[in-house]
Design a protein around this motif. Structure first.
Motif, PDB file in Angstrom:
ATOM      1  N   LYS A  96      -5.244  12.719   0.416  1.00  0.00           N
ATOM      2  CA  LYS A  96      -4.319  11.599   0.562  1.00  0.00           C
ATOM      3  C   LYS A  96      -4.982  10.349  -0.004  1.00  0.00           C
ATOM      4  CE  LYS A  96      -3.695   9.683   4.717  1.00  0.00           C
ATOM      5  NZ  LYS A  96      -3.204   9.474   6.087  1.00  0.00           N
ATOM      6  N   TYR A 143      -7.553   1.921  -5.064  1.00  0.00           N
ATOM      7  CA  TYR A 143      -7.178   3.040  -4.207  1.00  0.00           C
ATOM      8  C   TYR A 143      -8.393   3.514  -3.431  1.00  0.00           C
ATOM      9  CZ  TYR A 143      -9.444   6.438  -7.278  1.00  0.00           C
ATOM     10  OH  TYR A 143     -10.362   7.149  -7.990  1.00  0.00           O
ATOM     11  N   SER A 144      -8.130   4.192  -2.353  1.00  0.00           N
ATOM     12  CA  SER A 144      -9.201   4.820  -1.588  1.00  0.00           C
ATOM     13  C   SER A 144      -8.688   6.159  -1.075  1.00  0.00           C
ATOM     14  CB  SER A 144      -9.635   3.939  -0.415  1.00  0.00           C
ATOM     15  OG  SER A 144      -8.568   3.770   0.498  1.00  0.00           O
ATOM     16  N   THR A 167      -8.916   8.484   2.054  1.00  0.00           N
ATOM     17  CA  THR A 167      -9.221   8.231   3.460  1.00  0.00           C
ATOM     18  C   THR A 167     -10.393   9.049   3.980  1.00  0.00           C
ATOM     19  OG1 THR A 167      -7.499   9.806   4.081  1.00  0.00           O
ATOM     20  CG2 THR A 167      -6.886   7.488   4.001  1.00  0.00           C
ATOM     21  N   HIS A 168     -10.463  10.308   3.586  1.00  0.00           N
ATOM     22  CA  HIS A 168     -11.537  11.183   4.040  1.00  0.00           C
ATOM     23  C   HIS A 168     -11.627  12.355   3.067  1.00  0.00           C
ATOM     24  CE1 HIS A 168     -13.694  14.116   6.558  1.00  0.00           C
ATOM     25  NE2 HIS A 168     -14.188  13.055   7.152  1.00  0.00           N
ATOM     26  N   ASN A 171      -4.699   6.124  -0.424  1.00  0.00           N
ATOM     27  CA  ASN A 171      -4.093   4.823  -0.130  1.00  0.00           C
ATOM     28  C   ASN A 171      -4.210   3.999  -1.396  1.00  0.00           C
ATOM     29  OD1 ASN A 171      -3.505   5.389   2.558  1.00  0.00           O
ATOM     30  ND2 ASN A 171      -5.533   4.757   3.226  1.00  0.00           N
ATOM     31  N   VAL A 173       1.048   5.353   0.056  1.00  0.00           N
ATOM     32  CA  VAL A 173       0.259   6.505   0.476  1.00  0.00           C
ATOM     33  C   VAL A 173       0.761   7.705  -0.306  1.00  0.00           C
ATOM     34  CG1 VAL A 173      -0.469   7.939   2.411  1.00  0.00           C
ATOM     35  CG2 VAL A 173      -0.023   5.500   2.777  1.00  0.00           C
ATOM     36  N   GLU A 208      -9.202  15.195   3.481  1.00  0.00           N
ATOM     37  CA  GLU A 208      -7.770  14.916   3.333  1.00  0.00           C
ATOM     38  C   GLU A 208      -7.443  14.700   1.861  1.00  0.00           C
ATOM     39  OE1 GLU A 208      -6.162  12.651   7.233  1.00  0.00           O
ATOM     40  OE2 GLU A 208      -7.350  11.426   5.850  1.00  0.00           O
ATOM     41  N   THR A 228       0.856  -1.174   0.000  1.00  0.00           N
ATOM     42  CA  THR A 228       0.000   0.000   0.000  1.00  0.00           C
ATOM     43  C   THR A 228       0.894   1.227   0.000  1.00  0.00           C
ATOM     44  OG1 THR A 228      -1.753  -1.120   1.199  1.00  0.00           O
ATOM     45  CG2 THR A 228      -1.784   1.278   1.234  1.00  0.00           C
TER      46      THR A 228
END
Length: 128
Positions: free
Chosen positions: A77, A68-69, A71-72, A79, A41, A75, A39
């Motif tokens: 960013k 991929y995801s 996170t919020h 993963n 980041v 954010e 993974t």
């Protein structure tokens, strides 16, 4: 079997390249991963890079999973997870995907610029 120091060195090389550009970490590797399932980041990125890069990496037949995801929503960013078949390190399709994506973007840019130049030439001829 690939050792973690090899993968760590490859990841560190990518991190160093990213830091040289903006002097802040843009890429890191999540803990608890082995060489075939990693993974990454990616900081300061969103769906624009995530979906495009996922598409480029999934074209590789040695890649078993790529997703991929974010996170919020607040954010920026991603993963980004890659799992490969056999002995291929996950960093290899990651590198290849980034390179191929840059190549595609360069191709689109050059075609766009050529079209603009052609349009401007046509307009100048019409005005004469």
């Amino acid at each position: 079997v690939f050792s973690s120091p090899d993968l760590g060195r490859d990841i560190q090389g990518l991190i160093t390249m990213a830091e040289e550009v903006e002097r802040k970490p843009m890429l890191e590797m999540a803990d608890g991963t082995d060489g075939n399932c990693v993974t990454f980041v990616l900081h300061d990125e969103d769906h624009t890079l995530g979906n495009s890069l996922r598409y480029m990496i999934m074209k590789n037949s040695e890649v078993e999973f790529c997703g991929y995801s974010i996170t919020h929503p607040s954010e920026s960013k991603i993963n980004f997870r890659i799992q490969t078949r056999g002995g291929l390190l996950a960093i290899e399709p990651f590198r290849r995907g980034l390179t191929e994506l840059v190549d595609v973007c360069q191709h689109v840019l050059s075609k766009f610029e050529a079209s603009i130049k052609e349009y401007k030439t046509q307009r100048e001829e019409e005005m004469d």
